[in-house]
Write a protein that holds these residues in place. Structure first.
Motif, mmCIF file in Angstrom:
data_model
loop_
_atom_site.group_PDB
_atom_site.id
_atom_site.type_symbol
_atom_site.label_atom_id
_atom_site.label_comp_id
_atom_site.label_asym_id
_atom_site.label_seq_id
_atom_site.Cartn_x
_atom_site.Cartn_y
_atom_site.Cartn_z
ATOM 1 N N TYR A 34 37.465 39.871 49.501
ATOM 2 C CA TYR A 34 37.315 41.225 50.036
ATOM 3 C C TYR A 34 38.686 41.860 50.130
ATOM 4 O O TYR A 34 39.642 41.265 50.652
ATOM 5 C CB TYR A 34 36.664 41.239 51.414
ATOM 6 N N ASP A 35 38.782 43.082 49.615
ATOM 7 C CA ASP A 35 40.017 43.871 49.695
ATOM 8 C C ASP A 35 39.597 45.328 49.819
ATOM 9 O O ASP A 35 38.565 45.733 49.257
ATOM 10 C CB ASP A 35 40.872 43.654 48.444
ATOM 11 N N ILE A 36 40.394 46.097 50.544
ATOM 12 C CA ILE A 36 40.065 47.512 50.699
ATOM 13 C C ILE A 36 40.270 48.288 49.404
ATOM 14 O O ILE A 36 39.782 49.410 49.254
ATOM 15 C CB ILE A 36 40.880 48.168 51.832
ATOM 16 N N ASP A 37 40.989 47.703 48.448
ATOM 17 C CA ASP A 37 41.247 48.339 47.155
ATOM 18 C C ASP A 37 40.267 47.762 46.125
ATOM 19 O O ASP A 37 40.362 46.589 45.766
ATOM 20 C CB ASP A 37 42.688 48.069 46.721
ATOM 21 N N PRO A 38 39.326 48.558 45.624
ATOM 22 C CA PRO A 38 38.350 48.053 44.650
ATOM 23 C C PRO A 38 39.007 47.452 43.404
ATOM 24 O O PRO A 38 38.476 46.506 42.814
ATOM 25 C CB PRO A 38 37.511 49.287 44.299
ATOM 26 N N ALA A 39 40.167 47.995 43.015
ATOM 27 C CA ALA A 39 40.845 47.482 41.822
ATOM 28 C C ALA A 39 41.295 46.038 42.026
ATOM 29 O O ALA A 39 41.286 45.232 41.087
ATOM 30 C CB ALA A 39 42.044 48.366 41.475
ATOM 31 N N ARG A 40 41.688 45.692 43.253
ATOM 32 C CA ARG A 40 42.110 44.315 43.521
ATOM 33 C C ARG A 40 40.913 43.373 43.470
ATOM 34 O O ARG A 40 41.023 42.233 43.019
ATOM 35 C CB ARG A 40 42.801 44.220 44.889
ATOM 36 N N MET A 41 39.759 43.853 43.914
ATOM 37 C CA MET A 41 38.568 43.009 43.836
ATOM 38 C C MET A 41 38.129 42.819 42.382
ATOM 39 O O MET A 41 37.679 41.736 42.006
ATOM 40 C CB MET A 41 37.444 43.577 44.706
ATOM 41 N N GLU A 42 38.281 43.856 41.576
ATOM 42 C CA GLU A 42 37.982 43.710 40.154
ATOM 43 C C GLU A 42 38.907 42.673 39.520
ATOM 44 O O GLU A 42 38.484 41.860 38.687
ATOM 45 C CB GLU A 42 38.133 45.055 39.438
ATOM 46 N N LEU A 43 40.174 42.681 39.920
ATOM 47 C CA LEU A 43 41.120 41.694 39.413
ATOM 48 C C LEU A 43 40.707 40.292 39.829
ATOM 49 O O LEU A 43 40.760 39.349 39.029
ATOM 50 C CB LEU A 43 42.526 42.008 39.933
ATOM 51 N N ALA A 44 40.265 40.148 41.083
ATOM 52 C CA ALA A 44 39.825 38.835 41.563
ATOM 53 C C ALA A 44 38.639 38.323 40.758
ATOM 54 O O ALA A 44 38.564 37.139 40.409
ATOM 55 C CB ALA A 44 39.472 38.920 43.048
ATOM 56 N N SER A 46 37.965 39.070 37.688
ATOM 57 C CA SER A 46 38.462 38.681 36.362
ATOM 58 C C SER A 46 39.238 37.379 36.419
ATOM 59 O O SER A 46 39.364 36.678 35.402
ATOM 60 C CB SER A 46 39.342 39.794 35.776
ATOM 61 N N ASP A 47 39.744 37.029 37.613
ATOM 62 C CA ASP A 47 40.448 35.754 37.805
ATOM 63 C C ASP A 47 39.491 34.598 38.053
ATOM 64 O O ASP A 47 39.933 33.458 38.251
ATOM 65 C CB ASP A 47 41.424 35.853 38.982
ATOM 66 N N GLY A 48 38.197 34.881 38.078
ATOM 67 C CA GLY A 48 37.228 33.808 38.192
ATOM 68 C C GLY A 48 36.529 33.689 39.523
ATOM 69 O O GLY A 48 35.670 32.807 39.699
ATOM 70 N N ILE A 49 36.872 34.544 40.496
ATOM 71 C CA ILE A 49 36.149 34.514 41.767
ATOM 72 C C ILE A 49 34.759 35.105 41.548
ATOM 73 O O ILE A 49 34.591 36.132 40.881
ATOM 74 C CB ILE A 49 36.933 35.271 42.854
ATOM 75 N N ALA A 50 33.752 34.451 42.140
ATOM 76 C CA ALA A 50 32.362 34.776 41.796
ATOM 77 C C ALA A 50 31.846 36.044 42.451
ATOM 78 O O ALA A 50 31.012 36.754 41.879
ATOM 79 C CB ALA A 50 31.460 33.595 42.171
ATOM 80 N N ARG A 51 32.329 36.346 43.679
ATOM 81 C CA ARG A 51 31.681 37.422 44.427
ATOM 82 C C ARG A 51 32.702 38.317 45.109
ATOM 83 O O ARG A 51 33.681 37.832 45.684
ATOM 84 C CB ARG A 51 30.743 36.831 45.486
ATOM 85 N N ALA A 52 32.468 39.625 45.044
ATOM 86 C CA ALA A 52 33.246 40.602 45.807
ATOM 87 C C ALA A 52 32.361 41.140 46.917
ATOM 88 O O ALA A 52 31.223 41.567 46.667
ATOM 89 C CB ALA A 52 33.713 41.735 44.906
ATOM 90 N N TYR A 53 32.868 41.104 48.155
ATOM 91 C CA TYR A 53 32.100 41.559 49.310
ATOM 92 C C TYR A 53 32.356 43.039 49.569
ATOM 93 O O TYR A 53 33.445 43.569 49.297
ATOM 94 C CB TYR A 53 32.492 40.752 50.545
#
Length: 355
Positions: A34-44, A46-53
């Motif tokens: 979870y990050d307040i910046d959607p772009a950082r969650m998109e990066l996560a 792409s880095d292989g994390i399964a879920r963005a909250y």
């Protein structure tokens, strides 16, 4: 053996570093972000994390998570850590743990109330340069340590972003001082710090310190100098450590350097005066070569910094088979030392302590 699942709250530089570069053990996995910046969650993602909250509340409500990593700017650490503990999650908090010792005391009270694990990511206890110094001291070859100097310097100023703002816990004392002070007190864990003097630099930034020079004394009679600078165009050695029988220097992050120690304790002053470009000297002339041993450090003789040892320990703590590698009480000690440093800079005086 169980694999523990975690979520990263704050996918900035350090949050991503945990996921991409540090985490290698098969006992722990980051499955959410979870990050307040959607772009950082998109990066996560792409880095292989399964879920963005969608929110922090959604993270804390996920019963499949065993823990969270709090890797936000410093001023959010307290509230996020307390909320996570009360939601039944274990917490790894990036350093500095909080903005001040009072905030950390609040977290520790909630940890006691909930019984959940709270630990701080003081990763530089695993730095190779530090472990070389630790090993040299433990070897006894340097004799009784009377002085140690630890420096980190560069010439690019404070990194862009929250580190430049006091409200977010910016400045070099909280960014680097927290590591260097932690390393020093870990070298002499049975001694207290009896005094702190600190002069903070504001070369290019008025709001936050962009460097500092700190001198502290311990109950064992040792003197420690810690310096951080962001306007140093000539690099300084990473470490000096002096004992009554020898000394060691680590000159850089690649662990170049040397150790010199006495093979004969007795010293004979030669009759002749040593002549230098600064004039004659006898007191500061070099020892006779047959009374000392010199060892050139070879970085290949030492392992690379093993940050993942932290996660292996973390899993064992959750198993109930080990004690945490970093205790909140140890983080509290460093926080109080930094507060003494800020007070010394404010008053221009040496602060007497028993930390």
């Amino acid at each position: 053996m169980k694999t523990y699942q975690g979520a990263i709250v704050g996918y900035g530089g350090m949050g991503r570093h945990h996921n991409v570069n540090i985490l290698k053990t098969d006992r722990v996995r980051y499955v959410g972000v979870y990050d307040i910046d959607p772009a950082r969650m998109e990066l996560a993602l792409s880095d292989g994390i399964a879920r963005a909250y969608a929110s922090l509340e959604e993270v804390l409500a996920d019963d499949s998570l065993d823990f969270i990593l709090c890797a936000t700017p410093n001023n959010f650490h307290k509230d996020i850590s307390i909320a996570a503990l009360r939601a039944g999650k274990a917490v790894i908090c990036e350093k500095p743990v909080t903005m001040n010792s009072g905030e950390l005391a609040e977290i520790m009270a909630v940890q006691k109330e909930t019984g959940k694990l709270f630990t701080v990511h003081q990763n530089r206890r695993a730095d190779t340069d530090y472990l070389i110094i630790k090993e040299a001291i433990a070897s006894g070859k340097l004799g009784n340590i009377n002085e140690i100097e630890s420096r980190v310097t560069g010439s690019r100023g404070i990194p862009e972003g929250w580190r430049q703002y006091a409200v977010a816990g910016g400045g070099m004392m909280l960014d680097w001082g927290v590591h260097l002070l932690d390393q020093i007190v870990q070298l002499f864990p049975d001694e207290t710090v009896t005094s702190v003097y600190c002069d903070m630099y504001h070369v290019a930034y008025d709001e936050c310190d962009d460097g500092f020079k700190l001198i502290m004394k311990t109950s064992g009679g040792r003197n420690a100098l810690v310096e951080v600078g962001t306007s140093h165009y000539v690099p300084t050695p990473r470490w000096f450590c002096f004992g009554d029988r020898g000394a060691i220097t680590v000159t850089d992050w690649n662990c170049n350097g040397k150790m010199i120690y006495a093979t004969k304790h007795e010293v004979t002053f030669e009759e002749e005066i040593i002549h230098t470009k600064a004039g004659p000297t006898k007191t500061m002339g070099p020892r006779a070569k047959d009374t000392v041993e010199e060892v050139v450090l070879n970085a290949d003789d030492y392992p690379h910094s093993d940050y993942d040892i932290y996660y292996r320990n973390f899993a064992e703590v959750l198993d109930g088979t080990a004690a945490p590698r970093v205790l909140p009480e140890e983080a509290m000690r460093v926080m109080k030392l930094m507060e003494a440093a800020f007070e010394s800079d404010r008053t221009g005086e040496t602060i007497k302590t028993n930390i």
